[in-house]
Design an enzyme around this catalytic site. Structure first.
Site, short mmCIF file in Angstrom:
data_model
loop_
_atom_site.label_atom_id
_atom_site.label_comp_id
_atom_site.label_asym_id
_atom_site.label_seq_id
_atom_site.Cartn_x
_atom_site.Cartn_y
_atom_site.Cartn_z
N GLU A 168 0.54 -1.30 0.25
CA GLU A 168 0.02 0.14 -0.12
C GLU A 168 0.37 1.33 0.20
O GLU A 168 0.53 2.25 -1.31
CB GLU A 168 -0.80 0.56 1.25
CG GLU A 168 -1.79 -1.19 1.22
CD GLU A 168 -1.47 -2.42 2.32
OE1 GLU A 168 -0.43 -2.62 1.74
OE2 GLU A 168 -2.46 -2.88 2.51
N LEU A 169 2.10 1.48 0.80
CA LEU A 169 2.80 2.69 0.54
C LEU A 169 3.54 3.08 -1.07
O LEU A 169 3.62 4.11 -0.90
CB LEU A 169 3.53 2.69 1.98
CG LEU A 169 4.71 3.46 2.51
CD1 LEU A 169 4.26 4.72 2.77
CD2 LEU A 169 5.69 3.47 2.96
N LYS A 170 3.79 1.86 -0.70
CA LYS A 170 4.62 2.30 -2.62
C LYS A 170 3.70 2.64 -3.73
O LYS A 170 4.51 3.79 -3.79
CB LYS A 170 5.40 0.72 -3.17
CG LYS A 170 4.97 0.87 -4.70
CD LYS A 170 4.90 -0.79 -5.16
CE LYS A 170 5.81 -0.81 -6.60
NZ LYS A 170 6.80 -0.34 -6.97
N SER B 63 21.67 -6.90 -21.98
CA SER B 63 19.73 -6.13 -21.93
C SER B 63 19.65 -4.66 -22.97
O SER B 63 20.77 -4.04 -23.30
CB SER B 63 19.10 -5.69 -21.28
OG SER B 63 19.41 -5.17 -20.10
N GLU C 139 17.25 -9.99 -24.41
CA GLU C 139 17.26 -9.92 -23.19
C GLU C 139 15.56 -9.78 -22.45
O GLU C 139 15.04 -9.62 -22.17
CB GLU C 139 17.57 -9.88 -21.66
CG GLU C 139 20.00 -10.27 -21.82
CD GLU C 139 20.11 -9.42 -20.73
OE1 GLU C 139 19.80 -9.71 -19.75
OE2 GLU C 139 21.63 -9.39 -21.00
N GLU D 34 31.18 -1.22 -14.89
CA GLU D 34 31.00 0.36 -14.32
C GLU D 34 31.51 1.32 -13.90
O GLU D 34 32.12 1.01 -12.97
CB GLU D 34 29.27 0.07 -13.27
CG GLU D 34 28.67 1.84 -13.28
CD GLU D 34 27.61 1.14 -11.89
OE1 GLU D 34 26.78 0.89 -12.11
OE2 GLU D 34 27.83 2.01 -10.59
N HIS E 116 22.69 5.02 -16.24
CA HIS E 116 22.03 5.70 -15.25
C HIS E 116 21.53 6.44 -15.86
O HIS E 116 19.82 7.65 -14.64
CB HIS E 116 22.91 5.53 -13.39
CG HIS E 116 23.54 3.65 -13.61
ND1 HIS E 116 24.59 3.74 -13.83
CD2 HIS E 116 22.58 3.26 -13.13
CE1 HIS E 116 24.38 2.71 -14.19
NE2 HIS E 116 23.43 2.24 -13.08
N CYS F 207 26.63 -0.78 -17.80
CA CYS F 207 25.49 -1.17 -17.53
C CYS F 207 23.98 -2.12 -18.74
O CYS F 207 24.27 -1.56 -19.77
CB CYS F 207 24.60 -1.25 -16.27
SG CYS F 207 24.19 -2.02 -15.41
N1 GLN Z 1 23.50 -8.38 -18.94
C1 GLN Z 1 22.09 -7.56 -17.62
C2 GLN Z 1 21.39 -6.95 -18.60
O1 GLN Z 1 22.45 -5.85 -19.31
C3 GLN Z 1 23.34 -7.00 -16.65
C4 GLN Z 1 22.70 -6.55 -15.00
C5 GLN Z 1 22.91 -5.73 -14.25
O2 GLN Z 1 24.38 -5.60 -14.41
N2 GLN Z 1 22.90 -5.55 -13.07
O3 GLN Z 1 20.79 -6.15 -18.04
ZN ZN Z 2 25.52 -3.86 -15.03
#
Ligand code: GLN
Ligand code: ZN
Length: 757
Positions: free
Chosen positions: A23-25, A434, A485, A666, A695, A727
């Site tokens: 609920e809070l979410k 991904s 993915e 990263e 990010h 990432c």
């Molecule tokens: N192979 C994953 C992706 O690309 C790696 C995810 C991650 O680093 N947390 O989403």
């Molecule tokens: Zn990553």
């Protein structure tokens, strides 16, 4: 049934706050979107607190906590309480708007940094300390919650994060020594305790989990100074430690003059006798005996024996029974699970069951025979279940030999073979795995889950997405492709669903940070792989292109780290079982013609034990597990790994010990430090230092990335460097990703050209 022995007082160190139905979410998210008002949000918070207190009272808990609730994070609340929030967000009374501005990134401002709460998967906001910081106590939340419970007839034991732990969790932003703030901070805490005493609180739970970590001498001193002052308060302090053993800080902890000491007897059962022996006369022992962090039933019978010994040793009234830590890290109630195998369900204890366990332990076997009998039956059932002991899995792990943990040849030899076979250019370009999980991808997945989209149609959709993704990568000119993915939601969930020994809950949510929750899989049995998991997708993807397709797996440590793990065998054994299963997958991918295979280990560093002395043992088995998973291939097959969100410096030798041919990581935030460390340590294998920070929605220019490559080439050999984002791209949108990757490929080309390659 009546009994002559009085029941033992019980305590809960904190209750989950996100709500049984999260609920809070949802209240937070709709408030942030602007669809509901501040009053709506506060009403939800109000009713959740009430429900949780009543639930604990109904279970008969003696010490029920308050101020364990938070709209976002308890560390941020502690900063608001002492009036030490970062001044860059403004000053004066903290409004809800400012509160969330500190917690969440917006287009105008970067939020406070977030990091892991000790070795849990909860993330807190990092206090920012500077010499000129002033404190101004604001007890409104603390007192309002105390009064709210009091109005229900519950005199709670408010929870405070202790001043020394609070200081230690923060970072100095001006280079000054944070400990210099201690006198001001302690004065603020004294004022807070005085207000709580006035409001009618008899006890306060003061959390000092830093006492189970390696403490620099200055912090030992800080504890003495702080508590010499705080124990002057008429309020009784339950000095609370959890997540590990006090060890060399035991004498310090018992000498601080607190009325009671809470210890974690689940994580560190070995310390109980020593703690009991070193308590001060009259000091109360709070025995954290019901696991606050894992989801298995307590062994009531065994605990009863321990409790019996302790009651023989401590006079009446000096023992309390408690959860080992806050239940923040546990889901709500196993009764909400309707699809889980009932047998597995009967082995589990979520928060509600943990309350019942405390009540039973408090009453004792005489008074609660049914609870004890049921616990014994279930524990015996779990121990004898076939899933708990699969002879084939055990034999296969037991028969492992040294050769299973190392590649056939050393990296330099493998690199030669791979160069000949793979024929990649220098500075090869690739991505982490991904690609954007668009609204369409998520919709189709949801429709498929709900049964609105049949398997064939869903499969067809995923194939189209994969093909589209491959064509885009070809057009961008990437050297090593990935399938994208699209078939995976959460990576650990994806692998867990395909492995034996894993179960999934419907409502086993735990808070990760703010409104974010995770639903970790439950590893309940020996792990094995009934059939190939990713080979179908990788082969299909490879069949669509003449370029190299990188196979994509999640590593054993990450799967372990992001699951609820078994408590009946060592974690290392489970890690090896998972690794053994993944090894077969890696070999099957190789057999299917996949020549580059990535095994992600983003959680390797997260698993580090709290105490330095325990690091080596962990890193040894963790790196062994990775090598077990990846070393079954020929020299020609290139093994990649990927890591993110961490400072690598202190685990660099372990990263080298993985012996992956290529690691991508990263580094966009502290790029130079990381590269320098790799250069300095002479990291031998290949590295792709992320040159695109995924990010952020910002698209870096080719020049910018070229500049980063130049820096990388100052410390690394040219044949060592890969060019990739930092990432996976699943949270980003296609337009920005295509622009960024165009620039990334351009940066690689320009760098090659500048070097006449
Ligand atoms: N192979 C994953 C992706 O690309 C790696 C995810 C991650 O680093 N947390 O989403
Ligand atoms: Zn990553």
């Amino acid at each position: 049934m009546s009994t002559n022995t009085p029941s033992i007082p019980t305590a809960v160190l904190g209750f989950p706050r996100i709500g049984r139905q999260r609920e809070l979410k949802f209240a937070l998210e709709s408030f942030w979107k602007g669809t509901t008002s501040e009053a709506d949000l506060l009403a939800v918070a109000h009713s959740l607190r009430e429900r949780h207190w009543l639930q604990q009272r109904a279970a008969g808990i003696t010490f029920i906590p308050s101020n364990d609730f938070s709209l976002y994070d308890q560390v941020l609340d502690a900063l608001v309480l002492v009036g030490a929030t970062p001044t860059r967000f403004g000053s004066g009374e903290v409004t809800l708007q400012r509160y969330f501005a500190m917690a969440r990134n917006s287009s105008e401002q970067t939020a406070m940094e977030m990091t892991k709460w000790f070795d849990t998967n909860y993330h807190y906001l990092v206090p920012e300390w500077s010499a000129d910081l002033t404190f101004a106590v604001d007890t409104r939340k603390l007192l309002a919650e105390f009064q709210q419970a009091k109005a229900l007839g519950i005199v709670t034991r408010p929870v405070l994060i202790g001043p020394v732990t609070l200081l230690k969790l923060g970072k100095s932003i001006d280079g000054s020594d944070s400990l210099a703030l201690l006198p001001k901070l302690v004065a603020a805490y004294s004022a807070i305790l005085a207000e709580l005493a006035n409001a009618g609180a008899e006890w306060v739970q003061i959390d000092e989990p830093s006492l189970v970590t390696d403490l620099p001498e200055a912090y030992v001193e800080a504890y003495r100074t702080a508590y010499a002052e705080l124990t002057k308060s008429p309020i009784k302090l339950m000095l609370t430690t959890y997540f590990g053993a006090l060890d060399e800080n035991l004498a310090l902890a018992t000498s601080l003059g607190a009325a009671g000491l809470h210890i974690d007897a689940v994580r560190a059962p070995g310390q109980v006798e020593a703690v009991a022996a070193s308590l001060q006369p009259g000091q109360i022992l709070s025995l954290g005996c019901v696991d606050g962090r894992n989801i298995w039933l307590s062994n009531l019978e065994a605990l009863d024996k321990l409790i019996y010994r302790l009651t023989g040793r401590l006079e009446s009234g000096r023992l309390q029974l408690a959860t080992s830590c806050s239940l923040l890290h546990s889901p709500y109630d196993t009764a909400d699970e309707t699809k889980l195998d009932p047998r597995i369900q009967s082995w589990l204890a979520f928060s509600q069951q943990k309350l019942e366990e405390l009540a039973a332990l408090s009453a004792g076997t005489q008074a609660a025979p049914e609870a004890f009998a049921q616990s014994a039956r279930r524990i015996a059932d779990r121990a004898s279940a076939e899933s708990s002991f699969d002879p084939t899995v055990r034999a296969s792990v037991a028969s492992l030999e040294e050769q299973h943990f190392q590649r056939l040849s050393s990296y330099p030899e493998r690199a030669k073979v791979q160069r000949n076979e793979l024929k990649l250019p220098l500075l090869p370009t690739t991505t982490i795995g991904s690609f954007p999980q668009t609204a369409e991808v998520r919709q189709k997945r949801a429709a498929h889950r709900k049964g609105h989209l049949d398997d064939a149609a869903y499969e067809q959709f995923l194939r189209e997405q994969t093909e589209d993704c491959i064509r885009r990568q070809e057009r961008l000119g990437l050297d090593v492709l990935v399938h994208g993915e699209f078939e995976r939601n959460d990576m650990v969930e994806y692998f867990g669903e395909h492995l034996k020994g894993f179960a999934f809950t419907q409502n086993g949510w735990v808070q990760s940070y703010g409104s974010r929750c995770v639903k970790p899989p439950v590893i309940y049995g020996d792990v094995s792989r009934p059939e190939a998991i990713t080979v179908g997708w990788s082969s299909y993807a490879q069949s669509l292109t003449t370029r190299h397709m990188k196979g994509m797996l999640t590593g054993p440590i990450t799967i372990l780290q992001w699951s609820f793990v078994r408590n009946d065998i060592p974690e290392r054994d489970t890690a090896f079982q998972i690794a053994r299963a993944l090894r077969d997958e890696v070999c099957d991918l190789e057999q299917a013609g996949i020549r580059i295979i990535q095994v992600d280990e983003p959680a390797l560093r997260e698993g580090l034990p709290l105490r330095n002395a325990d690091w080596e043992a962990y890193l040894t088995w963790a790196t062994e597990a990775f090598r077990l998973a990846t070393s079954g291939v020929t020299d020609a097959t290139q093994i990649h790994t990927h890591m993110c969100y961490c400072e690598f410096e202190d685990v660099l030798p372990a990263i080298a010990a993985l012996d992956a041919d290529v690691i991508s990581m990263e580094s966009a935030r502290s790029r130079m430090e990381m590269l320098e460390a790799f250069g300095r340590e002479g990291y031998p294998n290949e590295i792709g230092p992320g040159v695109y920070d995924i990010h952020s929605p910002r698209v870096p220019s080719a020049e910018e990335m070229q500049q980063l490559l130049k820096l990388a080439l100052e410390v690394l050999r040219i044949d060592q460097v890969w060019v990739n984002p930092d990432c996976g791209l699943k949270t980003r949108g296609w337009p920005e990703v295509e622009r960024a990757l165009t620039n990334l490929c351009e940066a690689a080309r320009a760098t090659r050209a500048a070097l006449n390659l």
